[in-house]
Design a protein around this motif. Structure first.
Motif, PDB file in Angstrom:
ATOM      1  N   PRO A  59      -0.422  -7.140  16.274  1.00 19.27           N
ATOM      2  CA  PRO A  59       0.039  -7.632  17.583  1.00 19.27           C
ATOM      3  C   PRO A  59       1.343  -7.003  18.043  1.00 19.27           C
ATOM      4  O   PRO A  59       1.606  -6.923  19.242  1.00 19.27           O
ATOM      5  CB  PRO A  59       0.191  -9.146  17.365  1.00 19.27           C
ATOM      6  N   ARG A  60       2.161  -6.512  17.118  1.00 14.19           N
ATOM      7  CA  ARG A  60       3.437  -5.910  17.505  1.00 14.19           C
ATOM      8  C   ARG A  60       3.240  -4.691  18.393  1.00 14.19           C
ATOM      9  O   ARG A  60       4.116  -4.353  19.213  1.00 14.19           O
ATOM     10  CB  ARG A  60       4.221  -5.541  16.239  1.00 14.19           C
ATOM     11  N   LEU A  61       2.092  -4.018  18.289  1.00 11.15           N
ATOM     12  CA  LEU A  61       1.851  -2.790  19.044  1.00 11.15           C
ATOM     13  C   LEU A  61       0.888  -2.989  20.212  1.00 11.15           C
ATOM     14  O   LEU A  61       0.409  -2.018  20.792  1.00 11.15           O
ATOM     15  CB  LEU A  61       1.307  -1.707  18.114  1.00 11.15           C
ATOM     16  N   ALA A  62       0.632  -4.233  20.581  1.00  5.36           N
ATOM     17  CA  ALA A  62      -0.357  -4.503  21.634  1.00  5.36           C
ATOM     18  C   ALA A  62      -0.003  -3.825  22.948  1.00  5.36           C
ATOM     19  O   ALA A  62      -0.889  -3.386  23.698  1.00  5.36           O
ATOM     20  CB  ALA A  62      -0.495  -6.004  21.836  1.00  5.36           C
ATOM     21  N   ALA A  63       1.294  -3.704  23.249  1.00  8.59           N
ATOM     22  CA  ALA A  63       1.702  -3.137  24.529  1.00  8.59           C
ATOM     23  C   ALA A  63       1.745  -1.618  24.526  1.00  8.59           C
ATOM     24  O   ALA A  63       1.898  -1.002  25.590  1.00  8.59           O
ATOM     25  CB  ALA A  63       3.081  -3.689  24.927  1.00  8.59           C
ATOM     26  N   VAL A  64       1.617  -0.992  23.368  1.00  2.51           N
ATOM     27  CA  VAL A  64       1.709   0.469  23.305  1.00  2.51           C
ATOM     28  C   VAL A  64       0.488   1.111  23.959  1.00  2.51           C
ATOM     29  O   VAL A  64       0.602   2.013  24.790  1.00  2.51           O
ATOM     30  CB  VAL A  64       1.868   0.940  21.848  1.00  2.51           C
ATOM     31  N   LEU A  65      -0.699   0.657  23.575  1.00  7.25           N
ATOM     32  CA  LEU A  65      -1.947   1.121  24.186  1.00  7.25           C
ATOM     33  C   LEU A  65      -2.834  -0.097  24.434  1.00  7.25           C
ATOM     34  O   LEU A  65      -3.698  -0.422  23.607  1.00  7.25           O
ATOM     35  CB  LEU A  65      -2.667   2.123  23.277  1.00  7.25           C
ATOM     36  N   PRO A  66      -2.644  -0.800  25.547  1.00  4.32           N
ATOM     37  CA  PRO A  66      -3.490  -1.969  25.814  1.00  4.32           C
ATOM     38  C   PRO A  66      -4.964  -1.567  25.903  1.00  4.32           C
ATOM     39  O   PRO A  66      -5.307  -0.529  26.481  1.00  4.32           O
ATOM     40  CB  PRO A  66      -2.977  -2.460  27.178  1.00  4.32           C
ATOM     41  N   ALA A  67      -5.821  -2.376  25.331  1.00  2.00           N
ATOM     42  CA  ALA A  67      -7.245  -2.052  25.309  1.00  2.00           C
ATOM     43  C   ALA A  67      -7.800  -1.863  26.714  1.00  2.00           C
ATOM     44  O   ALA A  67      -8.611  -0.954  26.948  1.00  2.00           O
ATOM     45  CB  ALA A  67      -8.008  -3.154  24.572  1.00  2.00           C
ATOM     46  N   GLU A  68      -7.375  -2.701  27.642  1.00  2.63           N
ATOM     47  CA  GLU A  68      -7.911  -2.611  29.000  1.00  2.63           C
ATOM     48  C   GLU A  68      -7.582  -1.262  29.632  1.00  2.63           C
ATOM     49  O   GLU A  68      -8.429  -0.648  30.295  1.00  2.63           O
ATOM     50  CB  GLU A  68      -7.348  -3.746  29.864  1.00  2.63           C
ATOM     51  N   ALA A  69      -6.360  -0.781  29.424  1.00  4.96           N
ATOM     52  CA  ALA A  69      -5.963   0.509  29.985  1.00  4.96           C
ATOM     53  C   ALA A  69      -6.745   1.647  29.343  1.00  4.96           C
ATOM     54  O   ALA A  69      -7.134   2.617  30.008  1.00  4.96           O
ATOM     55  CB  ALA A  69      -4.464   0.721  29.797  1.00  4.96           C
ATOM     56  N   CYS A  70      -6.994   1.539  28.044  1.00  4.71           N
ATOM     57  CA  CYS A  70      -7.746   2.584  27.346  1.00  4.71           C
ATOM     58  C   CYS A  70      -9.199   2.619  27.801  1.00  4.71           C
ATOM     59  O   CYS A  70      -9.773   3.696  28.006  1.00  4.71           O
ATOM     60  CB  CYS A  70      -7.667   2.362  25.846  1.00  4.71           C
ATOM     61  N   LEU A  71      -9.808   1.464  27.975  1.00  6.22           N
ATOM     62  CA  LEU A  71     -11.195   1.422  28.420  1.00  6.22           C
ATOM     63  C   LEU A  71     -11.323   1.950  29.849  1.00  6.22           C
ATOM     64  O   LEU A  71     -12.287   2.645  30.182  1.00  6.22           O
ATOM     65  CB  LEU A  71     -11.728  -0.006  28.321  1.00  6.22           C
ATOM     66  N   ALA A  72     -10.337   1.633  30.688  1.00  2.00           N
ATOM     67  CA  ALA A  72     -10.385   2.084  32.082  1.00  2.00           C
ATOM     68  C   ALA A  72     -10.250   3.599  32.194  1.00  2.00           C
ATOM     69  O   ALA A  72     -10.817   4.219  33.102  1.00  2.00           O
ATOM     70  CB  ALA A  72      -9.296   1.390  32.881  1.00  2.00           C
ATOM     71  N   ALA A  73      -9.476   4.208  31.298  1.00  2.37           N
ATOM     72  CA  ALA A  73      -9.212   5.649  31.378  1.00  2.37           C
ATOM     73  C   ALA A  73     -10.133   6.476  30.488  1.00  2.37           C
ATOM     74  O   ALA A  73     -10.006   7.698  30.437  1.00  2.37           O
ATOM     75  CB  ALA A  73      -7.760   5.918  30.987  1.00  2.37           C
ATOM     76  N   ALA A  74     -11.065   5.836  29.780  1.00  2.33           N
ATOM     77  CA  ALA A  74     -11.919   6.534  28.820  1.00  2.33           C
ATOM     78  C   ALA A  74     -12.690   7.671  29.477  1.00  2.33           C
ATOM     79  O   ALA A  74     -13.035   7.614  30.664  1.00  2.33           O
ATOM     80  CB  ALA A  74     -12.884   5.550  28.174  1.00  2.33           C
ATOM     81  N   VAL A  75     -12.968   8.703  28.697  1.00  2.91           N
ATOM     82  CA  VAL A  75     -13.662   9.901  29.193  1.00  2.91           C
ATOM     83  C   VAL A  75     -14.969  10.077  28.433  1.00  2.91           C
ATOM     84  O   VAL A  75     -15.140   9.560  27.328  1.00  2.91           O
ATOM     85  CB  VAL A  75     -12.776  11.154  29.040  1.00  2.91           C
ATOM     86  N   PRO A  76     -15.922  10.813  29.009  1.00  6.34           N
ATOM     87  CA  PRO A  76     -17.231  10.982  28.357  1.00  6.34           C
ATOM     88  C   PRO A  76     -17.138  11.705  27.014  1.00  6.34           C
ATOM     89  O   PRO A  76     -16.280  12.560  26.803  1.00  6.34           O
ATOM     90  CB  PRO A  76     -18.033  11.812  29.372  1.00  6.34           C
ATOM     91  N   LEU A  77     -18.071  11.356  26.128  1.00  8.91           N
ATOM     92  CA  LEU A  77     -18.218  12.007  24.824  1.00  8.91           C
ATOM     93  C   LEU A  77     -19.688  12.424  24.691  1.00  8.91           C
ATOM     94  O   LEU A  77     -20.454  11.856  23.908  1.00  8.91           O
ATOM     95  CB  LEU A  77     -17.804  11.047  23.703  1.00  8.91           C
ATOM     96  N   PRO A  78     -20.132  13.391  25.492  1.00  7.96           N
ATOM     97  CA  PRO A  78     -21.565  13.700  25.585  1.00  7.96           C
ATOM     98  C   PRO A  78     -22.178  14.231  24.299  1.00  7.96           C
ATOM     99  O   PRO A  78     -23.391  14.099  24.098  1.00  7.96           O
ATOM    100  CB  PRO A  78     -21.621  14.752  26.704  1.00  7.96           C
ATOM    101  N   ALA A  79     -21.385  14.831  23.419  1.00  8.25           N
ATOM    102  CA  ALA A  79     -21.952  15.350  22.174  1.00  8.25           C
ATOM    103  C   ALA A  79     -22.475  14.239  21.279  1.00  8.25           C
ATOM    104  O   ALA A  79     -23.340  14.471  20.428  1.00  8.25           O
ATOM    105  CB  ALA A  79     -20.910  16.170  21.426  1.00  8.25           C
ATOM    106  N   LEU A  80     -21.970  13.033  21.444  1.00  4.91           N
ATOM    107  CA  LEU A  80     -22.445  11.887  20.665  1.00  4.91           C
ATOM    108  C   LEU A  80     -23.644  11.230  21.349  1.00  4.91           C
ATOM    109  O   LEU A  80     -24.665  10.967  20.720  1.00  4.91           O
ATOM    110  CB  LEU A  80     -21.320  10.871  20.469  1.00  4.91           C
ATOM    111  N   ALA A  81     -23.513  10.950  22.639  1.00  2.00           N
ATOM    112  CA  ALA A  81     -24.600  10.325  23.402  1.00  2.00           C
ATOM    113  C   ALA A  81     -24.259  10.428  24.877  1.00  2.00           C
ATOM    114  O   ALA A  81     -23.076  10.514  25.248  1.00  2.00           O
ATOM    115  CB  ALA A  81     -24.767   8.857  22.997  1.00  2.00           C
TER     116      ALA A  81
END
Length: 288
Positions: free
Chosen positions: A81-103
């Protein structure tokens, strides 16, 4: 997150990136749906006490044709929990990029967030164990992490470096990121421009940089306890610290899997207080 995303993005062949599990990040609101999907696919549910321990991830395992495959289901980018603000999950999911080699529908962290995640995650293992060959190990200077950072950083252009520097500055962890990049340069052959390292080191270090670079196990435990949202969560974390889930406790001490639980808890307490032999053979958790 982590190894599977790297295997299908920066390595020439996915099999070159050895990994024991796949890390999947979901929104907190999607946890129950993710659990239902994993159960429907034949994955075994974690222990009930693991779900109630205050952890921010849980492991699901399936056995097919004699092979074990584990998915670590995350609803926070870091299991602290100490690092929750460093990379919030919501921000990471919103900015995620495609990984077509996997699927066709697979996605991964965008590069600057991913590099920051790799650098921070590596540093967390100064005091948190990782498991290899059936043993618990401690330490941040693992060669595979140096190679991960080096391969990802090699794909950065100037805009991506600016984004990475800005992300580090927002959390006050520029000095910690520079330390991780220098490690990758020395051990993994990474080539990072001097002006990037200088920009990171010029940033004023915040409390999170000290947490990553100078805090030992006990200080980190206190920082995470204080970061919990409310006293109920703090009591849950204290209970988990004193008596962790049985599977996790036995995994931490290979060779003692059949020992009474009370003996393992006593051993863990002695290690935490610096009274016993540390699991990685070093003299003190506080120095890591």
């Amino acid at each position: 997150l982590k190894g599977t995303a790297l295997a299908y993005s920066v390595y020439d062949q996915p099999a070159q990136r050895q990994r024991a599990d796949s890390d999947l990040l979901v929104a907190k609101s999607d946890i129950e749906a993710a659990r239902a999907a994993l159960a429907a696919a034949g994955f075994a549910r974690p222990e009930a006490d693991a779900q109630a321990s205050g952890a921010l991830q849980e492991s699901w395992t399936v056995v097919e044709a004699g092979f074990h495959h584990t998915i670590d289901l995350h609803w926070a980018v870091f299991n602290t929990p100490r690092l929750a603000a460093v990379l919030p999950a919501e921000a990471c999911l919103a900015a995620a990029v495609p990984l077509p080699a996997l699927a066709p529908t697979a996605r991964m962290l965008e590069p600057a967030q991913f590099l920051l995640h790799l650098c921070v995650h590596r540093n967390l293992h100064r005091t948190a164990p990782y498991f290899s060959g059936g043993r618990a190990w401690f330490g941040a200077d693992r060669l595979i992490w140096a190679k991960d950072i080096a391969l990802l950083a090699a794909r950065f252009d100037e805009p991506r470096w600016r984004r990475f520097i800005d992300l580090a500055g927002e959390s006050g962890i520029g000095t910690a990121m520079a330390e991780a990049l220098r490690f990758a340069a020395n051990a993994g052959g990474s080539k990072v421009a001097g002006d990037v390292l200088a920009a990171l080191e010029r940033q004023r270090p915040g409390p999170t940089a000290a947490y990553l670079l100078r805090s030992g196990r006990r200080r980190r435990a206190l920082a995470n306890w204080l970061a919990e949202p409310g006293w109920r969560a703090r009591l849950r974390r204290l209970r988990a610290l004193a008596a962790p889930p049985d599977a996790a406790l036995r995994r931490r001490y290979p060779g003692l899997e059949q020992a009474p639980r009370l003996l393992l808890i006593t051993r863990r307490l002695a290690d935490f207080l610096g009274l016993g032999r540390a699991t990685d053979g070093t003299a003190s958790d506080e120095r890591r």
